[in-house]
Scaffold this active site. Structure first.
Site, PDB file in Angstrom:
ATOM      1  N   SER A  20      45.048  36.415  26.709  1.00 49.02           N
ATOM      2  CA  SER A  20      44.873  37.615  25.884  1.00 49.02           C
ATOM      3  C   SER A  20      44.226  38.746  26.685  1.00 49.02           C
ATOM      4  CB  SER A  20      43.996  37.301  24.673  1.00 49.02           C
ATOM      5  OG  SER A  20      43.699  38.503  24.000  1.00 49.02           O
ATOM      6  N   LEU A  21      44.780  39.941  26.533  1.00 44.69           N
ATOM      7  CA  LEU A  21      44.245  41.122  27.222  1.00 44.69           C
ATOM      8  C   LEU A  21      43.253  41.863  26.331  1.00 44.69           C
ATOM      9  CD1 LEU A  21      47.648  42.423  28.645  1.00 44.69           C
ATOM     10  CD2 LEU A  21      45.850  41.236  29.924  1.00 44.69           C
ATOM     11  N   LYS A  71      48.507  34.235  12.633  1.00 43.60           N
ATOM     12  CA  LYS A  71      48.546  35.471  11.839  1.00 43.60           C
ATOM     13  C   LYS A  71      48.985  35.275  10.386  1.00 43.60           C
ATOM     14  CE  LYS A  71      49.532  38.717  15.610  1.00 43.60           C
ATOM     15  NZ  LYS A  71      50.380  39.837  16.024  1.00 43.60           N
ATOM     16  N   ASP A 107      49.290  46.082  13.523  1.00 43.53           N
ATOM     17  CA  ASP A 107      50.475  46.094  14.402  1.00 43.53           C
ATOM     18  C   ASP A 107      51.469  47.177  13.981  1.00 43.53           C
ATOM     19  OD1 ASP A 107      49.718  44.031  16.100  1.00 43.53           O
ATOM     20  OD2 ASP A 107      50.576  42.480  14.809  1.00 43.53           O
ATOM     21  N   ALA A 133      64.156  39.375  13.570  1.00 41.43           N
ATOM     22  CA  ALA A 133      63.722  39.341  12.171  1.00 41.43           C
ATOM     23  C   ALA A 133      62.533  38.400  12.002  1.00 41.43           C
ATOM     24  CB  ALA A 133      64.881  38.910  11.277  1.00 41.43           C
ATOM     25  N   GLY A 134      61.715  38.281  13.049  1.00 46.45           N
ATOM     26  CA  GLY A 134      60.517  37.442  12.987  1.00 46.45           C
ATOM     27  C   GLY A 134      59.295  38.281  12.630  1.00 46.45           C
ATOM     28  N   THR A 158      70.249  34.986  13.489  1.00 47.39           N
ATOM     29  CA  THR A 158      70.367  34.306  12.193  1.00 47.39           C
ATOM     30  C   THR A 158      70.374  35.389  11.116  1.00 47.39           C
ATOM     31  OG1 THR A 158      69.003  32.568  13.161  1.00 47.39           O
ATOM     32  CG2 THR A 158      69.373  32.438  10.780  1.00 47.39           C
ATOM     33  N   VAL A 159      71.553  35.713  10.622  1.00 48.87           N
ATOM     34  CA  VAL A 159      71.693  36.874   9.725  1.00 48.87           C
ATOM     35  C   VAL A 159      70.847  36.712   8.453  1.00 48.87           C
ATOM     36  CG1 VAL A 159      73.347  38.233   8.393  1.00 48.87           C
ATOM     37  CG2 VAL A 159      73.976  37.333  10.606  1.00 48.87           C
ATOM     38  N   GLY A 250      56.021  47.377  25.283  1.00 48.89           N
ATOM     39  CA  GLY A 250      55.109  47.145  24.162  1.00 48.89           C
ATOM     40  C   GLY A 250      53.623  47.266  24.456  1.00 48.89           C
TER      41      GLY A 250
HETATM   42  P1  ATR Z   1      57.790  36.825  16.507  1.00 51.93           P
HETATM   43  O1  ATR Z   1      56.769  36.456  15.495  1.00 51.93           O
HETATM   44  O2  ATR Z   1      57.234  37.094  17.878  1.00 51.93           O
HETATM   45  O3  ATR Z   1      58.707  37.920  16.046  1.00 51.93           O
HETATM   46  P2  ATR Z   1      59.570  34.688  15.762  1.00 51.93           P
HETATM   47  O4  ATR Z   1      59.092  34.827  14.368  1.00 51.93           O
HETATM   48  O5  ATR Z   1      59.698  33.332  16.340  1.00 51.93           O
HETATM   49  O6  ATR Z   1      58.657  35.501  16.765  1.00 51.93           O
HETATM   50  O7  ATR Z   1      60.968  35.470  15.880  1.00 51.93           O
HETATM   51  C1  ATR Z   1      61.677  35.459  17.039  1.00 51.93           C
HETATM   52  C2  ATR Z   1      62.879  36.397  16.901  1.00 51.93           C
HETATM   53  O8  ATR Z   1      63.563  36.402  18.150  1.00 51.93           O
HETATM   54  C3  ATR Z   1      63.880  35.967  15.866  1.00 51.93           C
HETATM   55  O9  ATR Z   1      64.494  37.100  15.295  1.00 51.93           O
HETATM   56  C4  ATR Z   1      64.894  35.176  16.695  1.00 51.93           C
HETATM   57  O10 ATR Z   1      66.189  35.094  16.146  1.00 51.93           O
HETATM   58  P3  ATR Z   1      66.536  33.925  15.074  1.00 51.93           P
HETATM   59  O11 ATR Z   1      65.940  34.369  13.778  1.00 51.93           O
HETATM   60  O12 ATR Z   1      68.014  33.894  15.053  1.00 51.93           O
HETATM   61  O13 ATR Z   1      65.925  32.671  15.618  1.00 51.93           O
HETATM   62  C5  ATR Z   1      64.917  36.006  17.939  1.00 51.93           C
HETATM   63  N1  ATR Z   1      65.381  35.255  19.115  1.00 51.93           N
HETATM   64  C6  ATR Z   1      64.681  34.334  19.827  1.00 51.93           C
HETATM   65  N2  ATR Z   1      65.424  33.869  20.856  1.00 51.93           N
HETATM   66  C7  ATR Z   1      66.624  34.518  20.789  1.00 51.93           C
HETATM   67  C8  ATR Z   1      67.818  34.498  21.576  1.00 51.93           C
HETATM   68  N3  ATR Z   1      67.922  33.711  22.665  1.00 51.93           N
HETATM   69  N4  ATR Z   1      68.843  35.310  21.232  1.00 51.93           N
HETATM   70  C9  ATR Z   1      68.739  36.110  20.152  1.00 51.93           C
HETATM   71  N5  ATR Z   1      67.627  36.196  19.358  1.00 51.93           N
HETATM   72  C10 ATR Z   1      66.590  35.410  19.677  1.00 51.93           C
END
Ligand code: ATR
Length: 285
Positions: A20-21, A71, A107, A133-134, A158-159, A250
């Site tokens: 962590s920074l 979080k 954030d 979408a994470g 993942t749509v 970022g």
């Molecule tokens: P964070 O909290 O950092 O956003 P996360 O909740 O694990 O991390 O979400 C990771 C995101 O990166 C997701 O949108 C994931 O897509 P999926 O929902 O389809 O899993 C995306 N992601 C991770 N690896 C990927 C890859 N190799 N190609 C495309 N999308 C990726």
């Protein structure tokens, strides 16, 4: 129990936490203003989070930051959370206000501040394409929707996950225009042609990997923003730069989310340039 009558402790809980920074950035700010504050990294295993949060009260810590993987779960252990934190479903900042733990999420505002720092003027006139979408994507969505972004296109491998965000945010942001698309290079071509800001919120790029995207379809004045800051220029940013586009990583988002926390805990204006220098020196030494 109190650590000391006048020393204010801020902790960051994460697992792992070594990289962590935030400690360097905040302690530089505290030193600059000669405040009796100390920011400490603490490694907290997920199974210990509940106790670690109640320890903030027991030890009379002034506040805390949360990072991966805490979080979301932390919300269950707080006395109150802000509206942004509720909408994002995650807390990254806690203030201990006379024994009550109040959680917020800086954030989303940190992200918007970073966009503005990168020269973005009127977000309400911008079309933004958001990859992912994470958790990071949710913070960006809420920030952009609060700024009344003209159009938000959430693109995800993942749509269904993107659709869930769309469904969640349609109600609190009634006038918003949110669309969803699968991660398909050819389908994105038309989408990119009138996109003002492309934002990568996925972790792709951290390991020098890259999502296949039609970067050549973006307008020449588009901004490409990657939440990844290590490496400082991901393959996505390098490719955008090669096409003559504006790029931003970022690290300023990390700075500005920290600045907001600093000001909540200390009630003082943060020495932003000092914190920025400490952060950038630590990140890119
Ligand atoms: P964070 O909290 O950092 O956003 P996360 O909740 O694990 O991390 O979400 C990771 C995101 O990166 C997701 O949108 C994931 O897509 P999926 O929902 O389809 O899993 C995306 N992601 C991770 N690896 C990927 C890859 N190799 N190609 C495309 N999308 C990726």
């Amino acid at each position: 129990m109190t650590m000391s009558d006048d020393l204010n402790i801020i902790a960051i809980y994460g697992f792992p936490i070594e990289h962590s920074l935030s400690p360097v950035m905040h302690n530089a700010g505290f030193n600059e203003l000669k405040l009796n504050f100390k920011y400490i990294p603490v490694k907290v295993a997920p199974s210990d989070l509940k106790e670690a949060i109640s320890a903030l009260k027991a030890l009379n810590f002034k506040g805390a930051n949360l990072t991966v993987p805490h979080k979301e779960e932390v919300i269950d252990y707080l006395d109150e959370i802000s509206e942004d934190a509720f909408l994002i479903g995650a807390v990254n900042t806690i203030i201990n206000s006379d024994g009550r733990l109040l959680g917020s999420n800086t954030d989303c505002k940190g992200f918007i501040a970073a966009l503005k720092e990168a020269g973005v003027k009127d977000i309400s006139r911008k079309k933004v394409v958001l990859l992912g979408a994470g958790g990071a994507s949710k913070a960006a969505c809420v920030g952009l929707l609060r700024e009344k972004v003209k159009e938000l296109v959430i693109v995800n491998r993942t749509v269904r996950k993107a659709e869930l965000l769309q469904e969640n945010y349609k109600k609190p942001f009634k006038k918003s225009k949110i669309r969803v698309l699968p991660l398909d290079c050819e389908a994105l071509r038309t989408e990119f042609s009138d996109c003002d800001i492309l934002v990568n919120t996925t972790s792709v790029g951290l390991k020098n990997d890259c999502i296949k995207l039609p970067i050549d379809s973006l307008k020449s004045d588009a901004l490409v923003y990657d939440m990844v800051y290590n490496p400082p220029k991901t393959k996505l940013l390098k490719s955008a730069e090669k096409h003559g586009l504006k790029i931003e990583n970022g690290l300023n988002m990390l700075l500005f989310q920290g600045v907001l926390g600093f000001e909540v805990w200390t009630n003082k204006k943060a020495p932003v340039s000092v914190m920025k220098k400490a952060l950038f020196d630590a990140a890119y030494k």
